[in-house]
Each structure stands twice: as C-alpha cells, then as structure tokens.
Design a protein around this motif. Structure first.
Motif, PDB file in Angstrom:
ATOM      1  N   PHE A 187     -32.482 -13.420 -27.859  1.00 42.97           N
ATOM      2  CA  PHE A 187     -32.354 -12.692 -29.119  1.00 42.97           C
ATOM      3  C   PHE A 187     -33.686 -12.667 -29.867  1.00 42.97           C
ATOM      4  CE2 PHE A 187     -31.538 -12.679 -33.719  1.00 42.97           C
ATOM      5  CZ  PHE A 187     -30.867 -11.474 -33.836  1.00 42.97           C
ATOM      6  N   ARG A 188     -34.385 -13.789 -29.895  1.00 46.72           N
ATOM      7  CA  ARG A 188     -35.684 -13.818 -30.580  1.00 46.72           C
ATOM      8  C   ARG A 188     -36.671 -12.856 -29.918  1.00 46.72           C
ATOM      9  NH1 ARG A 188     -34.996 -19.468 -30.613  1.00 46.72           N
ATOM     10  NH2 ARG A 188     -36.503 -19.660 -28.910  1.00 46.72           N
ATOM     11  N   THR A 189     -36.625 -12.818 -28.591  1.00 45.24           N
ATOM     12  CA  THR A 189     -37.544 -11.937 -27.872  1.00 45.24           C
ATOM     13  C   THR A 189     -37.275 -10.480 -28.216  1.00 45.24           C
ATOM     14  OG1 THR A 189     -37.586 -13.537 -26.052  1.00 45.24           O
ATOM     15  CG2 THR A 189     -38.435 -11.337 -25.595  1.00 45.24           C
ATOM     16  N   PHE A 190     -35.991 -10.102 -28.303  1.00 46.49           N
ATOM     17  CA  PHE A 190     -35.640  -8.726 -28.644  1.00 46.49           C
ATOM     18  C   PHE A 190     -35.933  -8.413 -30.104  1.00 46.49           C
ATOM     19  CE2 PHE A 190     -32.145  -6.083 -30.454  1.00 46.49           C
ATOM     20  CZ  PHE A 190     -32.623  -4.859 -30.023  1.00 46.49           C
ATOM     21  N   ALA A 191     -35.437  -9.261 -31.003  1.00 45.00           N
ATOM     22  CA  ALA A 191     -35.553  -8.976 -32.433  1.00 45.00           C
ATOM     23  C   ALA A 191     -36.993  -8.992 -32.915  1.00 45.00           C
ATOM     24  CB  ALA A 191     -34.720  -9.979 -33.238  1.00 45.00           C
ATOM     25  N   SER A 192     -37.848  -9.765 -32.275  1.00 45.76           N
ATOM     26  CA  SER A 192     -39.244  -9.830 -32.706  1.00 45.76           C
ATOM     27  C   SER A 192     -39.969  -8.507 -32.503  1.00 45.76           C
ATOM     28  CB  SER A 192     -39.978 -10.939 -31.949  1.00 45.76           C
ATOM     29  OG  SER A 192     -39.952 -10.709 -30.550  1.00 45.76           O
ATOM     30  N   GLY A 193     -39.373  -7.594 -31.725  1.00 50.36           N
ATOM     31  CA  GLY A 193     -39.978  -6.278 -31.548  1.00 50.36           C
ATOM     32  C   GLY A 193     -40.031  -5.472 -32.828  1.00 50.36           C
ATOM     33  N   LEU A 194     -39.211  -5.846 -33.832  1.00 51.61           N
ATOM     34  CA  LEU A 194     -39.230  -5.142 -35.101  1.00 51.61           C
ATOM     35  C   LEU A 194     -40.550  -5.328 -35.836  1.00 51.61           C
ATOM     36  CD1 LEU A 194     -35.604  -5.809 -36.388  1.00 51.61           C
ATOM     37  CD2 LEU A 194     -36.588  -3.587 -35.805  1.00 51.61           C
ATOM     38  N   ILE A 195     -41.319  -6.338 -35.490  1.00 53.18           N
ATOM     39  CA  ILE A 195     -42.624  -6.541 -36.121  1.00 53.18           C
ATOM     40  C   ILE A 195     -43.641  -5.670 -35.382  1.00 53.18           C
ATOM     41  CG2 ILE A 195     -44.272  -8.249 -36.977  1.00 53.18           C
ATOM     42  CD1 ILE A 195     -42.156 -10.386 -36.521  1.00 53.18           C
ATOM     43  N   ALA A 196     -43.380  -4.364 -35.408  1.00 54.66           N
ATOM     44  CA  ALA A 196     -44.256  -3.368 -34.786  1.00 54.66           C
ATOM     45  C   ALA A 196     -44.533  -3.656 -33.320  1.00 54.66           C
ATOM     46  CB  ALA A 196     -45.579  -3.273 -35.561  1.00 54.66           C
ATOM     47  N   GLY A 197     -43.622  -4.364 -32.651  1.00 56.26           N
ATOM     48  CA  GLY A 197     -43.810  -4.683 -31.242  1.00 56.26           C
ATOM     49  C   GLY A 197     -44.695  -5.893 -31.008  1.00 56.26           C
ATOM     50  N   ILE A 198     -45.476  -6.298 -32.018  1.00 58.62           N
ATOM     51  CA  ILE A 198     -46.398  -7.420 -31.842  1.00 58.62           C
ATOM     52  C   ILE A 198     -45.623  -8.715 -31.637  1.00 58.62           C
ATOM     53  CG2 ILE A 198     -48.230  -8.756 -32.953  1.00 58.62           C
ATOM     54  CD1 ILE A 198     -49.059  -6.221 -34.412  1.00 58.62           C
ATOM     55  N   GLY A 199     -44.511  -8.837 -32.366  1.00 56.23           N
ATOM     56  CA  GLY A 199     -43.704 -10.048 -32.229  1.00 56.23           C
ATOM     57  C   GLY A 199     -43.203 -10.237 -30.810  1.00 56.23           C
ATOM     58  N   THR A 240     -35.402 -12.951 -15.572  1.00 54.18           N
ATOM     59  CA  THR A 240     -35.284 -11.494 -15.599  1.00 54.18           C
ATOM     60  C   THR A 240     -34.686 -11.026 -16.916  1.00 54.18           C
ATOM     61  OG1 THR A 240     -34.961 -11.507 -13.194  1.00 54.18           O
ATOM     62  CG2 THR A 240     -34.396  -9.488 -14.368  1.00 54.18           C
ATOM     63  N   ALA A 241     -33.717 -11.767 -17.439  1.00 52.25           N
ATOM     64  CA  ALA A 241     -33.119 -11.402 -18.723  1.00 52.25           C
ATOM     65  C   ALA A 241     -34.144 -11.488 -19.853  1.00 52.25           C
ATOM     66  CB  ALA A 241     -31.929 -12.320 -19.020  1.00 52.25           C
ATOM     67  N   ILE A 242     -35.021 -12.486 -19.808  1.00 52.21           N
ATOM     68  CA  ILE A 242     -36.061 -12.600 -20.831  1.00 52.21           C
ATOM     69  C   ILE A 242     -36.988 -11.385 -20.777  1.00 52.21           C
ATOM     70  CG2 ILE A 242     -38.091 -13.921 -21.540  1.00 52.21           C
ATOM     71  CD1 ILE A 242     -36.621 -16.447 -20.694  1.00 52.21           C
ATOM     72  N   VAL A 243     -37.353 -10.962 -19.576  1.00 55.62           N
ATOM     73  CA  VAL A 243     -38.213  -9.781 -19.424  1.00 55.62           C
ATOM     74  C   VAL A 243     -37.515  -8.534 -19.976  1.00 55.62           C
ATOM     75  CG1 VAL A 243     -39.270  -8.228 -17.744  1.00 55.62           C
ATOM     76  CG2 VAL A 243     -39.526 -10.700 -17.491  1.00 55.62           C
ATOM     77  N   GLY A 275     -31.308  -0.679 -27.384  1.00 54.13           N
ATOM     78  CA  GLY A 275     -31.608  -2.108 -27.315  1.00 54.13           C
ATOM     79  C   GLY A 275     -30.360  -2.959 -27.395  1.00 54.13           C
ATOM     80  N   ALA A 276     -29.412  -2.558 -28.240  1.00 55.70           N
ATOM     81  CA  ALA A 276     -28.157  -3.304 -28.340  1.00 55.70           C
ATOM     82  C   ALA A 276     -27.393  -3.274 -27.022  1.00 55.70           C
ATOM     83  CB  ALA A 276     -27.309  -2.730 -29.471  1.00 55.70           C
ATOM     84  N   LEU A 277     -27.390  -2.106 -26.356  1.00 58.39           N
ATOM     85  CA  LEU A 277     -26.729  -2.012 -25.059  1.00 58.39           C
ATOM     86  C   LEU A 277     -27.437  -2.891 -24.026  1.00 58.39           C
ATOM     87  CD1 LEU A 277     -25.985   1.811 -24.922  1.00 58.39           C
ATOM     88  CD2 LEU A 277     -24.322  -0.031 -25.181  1.00 58.39           C
ATOM     89  N   LEU A 278     -28.763  -2.895 -24.058  1.00 57.13           N
ATOM     90  CA  LEU A 278     -29.509  -3.760 -23.144  1.00 57.13           C
ATOM     91  C   LEU A 278     -29.183  -5.222 -23.414  1.00 57.13           C
ATOM     92  CD1 LEU A 278     -32.977  -1.969 -23.162  1.00 57.13           C
ATOM     93  CD2 LEU A 278     -31.490  -2.249 -21.178  1.00 57.13           C
ATOM     94  N   CYS A 279     -29.005  -5.564 -24.681  1.00 61.73           N
ATOM     95  CA  CYS A 279     -28.707  -6.954 -25.030  1.00 61.73           C
ATOM     96  C   CYS A 279     -27.336  -7.389 -24.517  1.00 61.73           C
ATOM     97  CB  CYS A 279     -28.796  -7.154 -26.541  1.00 61.73           C
ATOM     98  SG  CYS A 279     -30.494  -7.234 -27.153  1.00 61.73           S
ATOM     99  N   VAL A 280     -26.413  -6.430 -24.369  1.00 62.83           N
ATOM    100  CA  VAL A 280     -25.105  -6.773 -23.785  1.00 62.83           C
ATOM    101  C   VAL A 280     -25.301  -7.284 -22.360  1.00 62.83           C
ATOM    102  CG1 VAL A 280     -22.887  -5.844 -23.028  1.00 62.83           C
ATOM    103  CG2 VAL A 280     -23.832  -5.161 -25.235  1.00 62.83           C
ATOM    104  N   GLY A 281     -26.101  -6.550 -21.578  1.00 57.46           N
ATOM    105  CA  GLY A 281     -26.388  -6.998 -20.213  1.00 57.46           C
ATOM    106  C   GLY A 281     -27.195  -8.274 -20.188  1.00 57.46           C
ATOM    107  N   VAL A 282     -28.161  -8.398 -21.093  1.00 58.95           N
ATOM    108  CA  VAL A 282     -28.973  -9.622 -21.165  1.00 58.95           C
ATOM    109  C   VAL A 282     -28.088 -10.824 -21.475  1.00 58.95           C
ATOM    110  CG1 VAL A 282     -30.715 -10.802 -22.555  1.00 58.95           C
ATOM    111  CG2 VAL A 282     -31.139  -8.492 -21.745  1.00 58.95           C
TER     112      VAL A 282
END
Length: 336
Positions: A187-199, A240-243, A275-282
């Motif tokens: 979740f942190r890996t996905f949500a951190s993308g909101l910081i312009a992708g830098i996160g 793979t899920a982290i990626v 992204g939410a759909l991808l997170c279901v699989g992750v």
C-alpha cells in the motif's frame, strides 16, 4: 410500408442477428475462444441491434403483418432478451475470473510503468547484493549491529531445529504478521505515487536496497543457504507484487505530472481506478505470499532441492500468469 418492402429492408439485419445468436450466444466459453475468428456481427453491436429488433417487432404488429414475420421477430427478440438479461455470474466467480485473466491483462496494459518499476526495484537490489559480496563491511552502513545480529540469528545454519526466518510465534500468528507487513509495504508503494511519482520511486529503490542488503549480508557471512531456502518459494508472488504496486504508483504520479489532453483531475481519477484494480490483484498475491511464508518457507527440515524446486515452479507460474493470463478471452477489468 408493404410487408414485402419491410422484410426486404431489414432481412439482412435479422440474419446477422440470428447468426450471432447461433454462433456466439450458446456457449460463453466457446464464444471467447473463437472471438478472433468471428467475422459477423460485433459483440458490442448486440444491444443496439436488439433495440432495433424490438422496434421492428412493434411496427410489424401495429401494421398487421403476417404471423410468419411477427413470429420470427418474436423468436429473435426472446432469444436476445434471454442473453442480454440473464442472471450475471456470481460475484465470487467474477472475482476469480478477474484474478485469472483481467488482472494480468491490466498489468500488461501498464507495461511501461511496470518496466520502470521493475528496474527501480531490481537494479538497486542486485547492485547492493553484489557490492556487499565485494566489500562485506558495506552492510554496516545500511543496518545497525543489533539488526545484523538479528538477521544472522534468524538464519543460523548451526541451529537446524529452529524455524527459518523467525524468532518465535506459531504459523497462524506469523501468517497474520506477514499479511500485515506485506500489505502495508504494497500500500505504501502504491500510495506514495501521489507525491508526483517521486514517492513511488524512492520506496521502490529503498525496498530494493534493504532486501539486497539483507540477502547480501547473509550470503557474505555464510548464512546464505538457510536464507535462500526460506525465500525461495514466497519471493515470487511477494516481490512481483511489490513491483506491480510500484508500477501502479508510478501510473498515479504520471497522471498527476503529465495528464496529456485530459484534465488533471480526470487523468488522476482514471489512474486511481486502474490502480485500485491493480491493488486488488496485489493484495491477493501478498496474502498468498504470506501463507506460503508462514506455512511452508519457515520449515527447516525440508531438503534444499525441494525448496528450490517449489520456488522455481512458483516463479514460473507467476511469470506465465502475468504474461499469458487473459490473452484468449475478453474480460472486464473490474472484478465486480
């Protein structure tokens, strides 16, 4: 309009509709398998063609056309209605179909972000692992002495009686711990993308460095065998899920920074939905990884060749699933 003119004008539509029902409306599985070879009426046209057919049936009845025409149209209408308004598949079945086919299709659709995430994660991991083999003292710059001692105790080859990768705890308790730990990382890996992708970039690189650092240190001090036996199986779905979570986070950042021709809010909304759909699989991958980690990976007495064989099978299945899943069928992206 005379009946003959009415039939002549619409006959081709009725034939095309009837051919579609005969060829693709009977068995959904066969229809999916043969969709590439089908040259007739497009699946997406069926609802509009059905509405036209209902209008033509109403006209035929109002104008008093013969039963030959009205009964034929009535039959086509009933068959089309049964197909369009039949009971949908149970939610659990749709969810399973999404995980089997829809999720890997969605991953492949975001191949650019997934490739970038793969490089950002695996390149630091491999580089730091190799660097520690060259200069083992580098691990001291990543972890404090107490952490290094804990890692070594968890994978001590001189203590074969204890379970691999843990100090204490039952399998069920560790399963819960692994689920929480894995899901929080994803979740942190996905949500951190909101910081312009830098996160997302930072989180991916740091995860790669930390995992590569632990693996490199244990290999350098001679504890590599128990460590590799521990991670061999669950590493496939977990890493793979982290990626994939990182790729979804990068997609969020890209929508925020470069929305293209769309409004930034619209681009971000679409990226968030995908992204939410991808997170279901992750999530499913991480829960499965936690199960394998708790109930299989920690068993110390299983021979190494069995551990590595299971790990190889899981890596092969994971890669094959993501590369081939859903290629022969048209699924919705959503699981419900």
């Amino acid at each position: 309009m005379r009946q003959e003119d009415f039939v002549r004008r619409h006959q081709s539509e009725w034939i095309a509709f009837e051919h579609w029902l005969d060829a693709r409306g009977q068995n959904a599985k066969q229809a999916r398998q043969s969709r590439r070879e089908w040259q007739g009426l497009g699946d997406f046209e069926l609802p509009s063609r059905y509405r036209r057919l209902c209008q033509q049936l109403a006209l035929a009845r109002r104008r008093g056309y013969s039963p030959v025409v009205t009964e034929r149209l009535q039959d086509l209408m009933q068959r089309g209605h049964g197909l369009l308004y039949r009971t949908p598949a149970p939610r659990w079945r749709r969810a399973v179909e999404f995980l089997i086919a829809g999720f890997p299709r969605l991953v492949r659709a975001e191949r650019g972000c997934m490739l970038a995430s793969f490089v950002l994660f695996w390149l630091p991991l491999v580089v730091i692992f190799a660097a520690i083999q060259w200069k083992p003292e580098l691990s001291a710059s990543l972890f404090d002495p107490m952490q290094l001692m804990q890692f070594e105790n968890m994978y001590d080859p001189a203590d074969p009686a204890r379970k691999l990768g843990r100090d204490s705890g039952t399998d069920m308790a560790m399963f819960g711990h692994y689920v929480w730990n894995n899901v929080s990382i994803g979740f942190r890996t996905f949500a951190s993308g909101l910081i312009a992708g830098i996160g997302a970039i930072v989180v991916l690189i740091m995860n790669g460095i930390m995992i590569g650092g632990v693996a490199g240190h244990l290999q350098a001090v001679g504890h590599g065998d128990p460590f590799w036996r521990f991670v061999a199986a669950h590493s496939a779905p977990e890493l793979t899920a982290i990626v994939i979570a990182g790729g979804a986070g990068l997609r969020l950042g890209l929508a925020l920074v470069a929305p293209g021709q769309r409004r930034r809010a619209d681009a971000l909304l679409e990226a968030g939905r995908r992204g939410a759909l991808l997170c279901v699989g992750v999530l499913a991958m991480l829960v499965f990884a936690a199960f394998v980690e708790a109930f299989w990976s920690s068993i110390a007495w299983i021979p190494a060749w069995i551990k590595y064989t299971v790990g190889g099978v899981l890596w092969t299945l994971t890669v094959a699933w993501l590369l081939l899943g859903g290629r022969d069928r048209a699924h919705e992206d959503a699981p419900a």
